[in-house]
Design an enzyme around this catalytic site. Structure first.
Site: not given
Length: 439
Positions: A139, A283-285
């Site tokens: 992140r 992406y990555e949450g």
């Protein structure tokens, strides 16, 4: 020498990993046979390294349902012999590459595991916490990826704006020897360029500060400093991921707009930055998940204790510079927002206690307010240094430019916080009581 992947997402589950179906069957030798399908796996298949080590989330036969029943496994593309040489192919195969809007330099693969041999990493059913060690690092990396795109798009747009001739300045010709003025003379072009520049400089300050905190969290001899640093890194991580990626997409769009019609075609290259920046918000949450993490877990989860620790840094700066008249244009709005942030957080917290959906309705706006609070702190610090250097006699244009960017940021971007707090406070009813509108 070898590369690795993070295999989380499946066709039916992305953010909600509790739904994943990939299975891991224990073997007599202590390994596991893993079967299932994964998608969106960055660098999931290539021939740029002899081996790829896949970190795969899967379920053991007796695993509890949901996210508490997920384990982590290491699944190599090729088995590794006792002497370190590569052995037989493991049955984890690429079944397709996704055709993406951007980031074409990184193949994103669909992977099928057909009884592939894997080794358990960590404890059974504790795979998600283990994976989140890497997810949080990713992140931070995603935020910095957008920061890089912000900067390169700005540099290209700035160069183009100095050369492209269109129209005359409203206050009279500036390039009298040419048939038109360069577009950098037009106020709105400067607004777009300065927006990208301010987002880049604020983002760099926050990212470098966070990197310093990570070093302190890992290596500082004082345990309390390590703990406090780690806590603030946790607070800043969702802001870096979401605020910087939202800003990066806005900045690359502004850069493309500066190029006009030439920005929309491949030849100038700026449209690639827009396409590449868009994935970072997903992406990555997703950024909404980052907002829920910030407000629900990092702030309300400990009654604002971590936010107060960062607030002390702001309070110290306000106290130090509060009587400096030259700093008033930076310190006054920062101090006001810091004061408002406490009341704002308390109000949302109380509403969320009665109805948890209120947190969901306010969280995205809340994160942007928090992002501006952090940016405001760093821009005020940068302005303070610049003013001191100029007072000492420095004629370095770097400091003049830093002051001008800070003034633009506080005058044109920072005031967004007022409207964000108003929309966050409007409540969740205007979102959820809408069945007729969304029928």
């Amino acid at each position: 020498e070898w590369t690795g992947t993070m295999c989380l997402t499946e066709p039916h589950c992305g953010t909600d990993l509790g739904l994943l179906r990939t299975k891991a069957e224990p073997q007599a030798d202590g390994t596991y046979r893993i079967t299932g399908n994964k998608i969106f796996i960055s660098a999931g298949e290539h021939d740029m390294a002899p081996n790829i080590l896949h970190l795969v989330l899967a379920r053991l036969p007796d695993a509890p349902k949901g996210s508490k029943g997920i384990s982590l496994f290491l699944v190599p593309k090729y088995h590794v012999n006792d002497d370190g040489s590569l052995g037989e192919r493991n049955p984890i195969f690429c079944t397709g590459l996704e055709h993406k809007m951007g980031i074409h330099g990184n193949a994103t693969a669909q992977l099928s595991l057909d009884g592939a041999i894997g080794t358990l990493v960590g404890e059974p059913n504790k795979g998600l916490p283990a994976m989140f060690v890497m997810m949080n690092a990713a992140r931070l990396g995603v935020g910095n990826q957008s920061l890089g795109l912000t900067e390169v798009a700005y540099q290209n747009a700035l160069a183009y704006a100095k050369e492209r001739l269109q129209m005359r300045s409203l206050s009279g010709p500036k390039a009298k020897d040419k048939e038109a003025d360069p577009i950098i003379v037009h106020p709105d072009v400067r607004k777009m360029l300065l927006t990208a520049k301010a987002y880049a400089e604020g983002g760099r300050a926050m990212s470098i500060y966070t990197a310093m905190l990570i070093d302190k969290a890992l290596y500082h001899p004082d345990e309390k400093v390590r703990k406090d640093s780690d806590e603030i890194v946790g607070l800043l991580t969702p802001i870096i991921k979401a605020f910087l990626t939202d800003n990066g997409f806005a900045a690359t769009n502004h850069a493309m707009q500066v190029f006009g019609g030439h920005g929309y075609i491949h030849e100038t290259g700026v449209e690639q930055y827009v396409r590449d920046a868009r994935i970072n918000m997903i992406y990555e949450g997703t950024n909404t998940v980052q907002s829920l993490d910030l407000l629900g877990r990092k702030i309300l989860g400990n009654q604002g204790a971590t936010l107060k620790k960062f607030g002390k840094l702001i309070a110290a700066l306000v106290e130090e510079e509060g009587v400096n008249e030259k700093m008033s244009e930076f310190i006054n709005p920062l101090g006001y927002l810091a004061d408002q942030m406490t009341k704002f957080t308390t109000e949302i917290g109380f509403k969320g206690f009665v109805n948890p959906d209120e947190v969901g309705g306010a969280s995205v706006d809340y994160l942007r307010v928090a992002g501006h609070l952090v940016f405001g702190y760093f821009f005020a610090r940068m302005a303070s240094v610049a003013l001191k250097k100029i007072a000492e006699g420095s004629t370095d244009p770097f400091y003049t430019a830093k002051l001008q960017t800070a003034r633009f940021y506080f005058a044109r971007l920072f005031p967004e916080t007022a409207s964000l707090m108003r929309t966050a406070r409007s409540g969740v009813a205007n979102l959820l009581d809408t069945d007729a509108a969304l029928a």
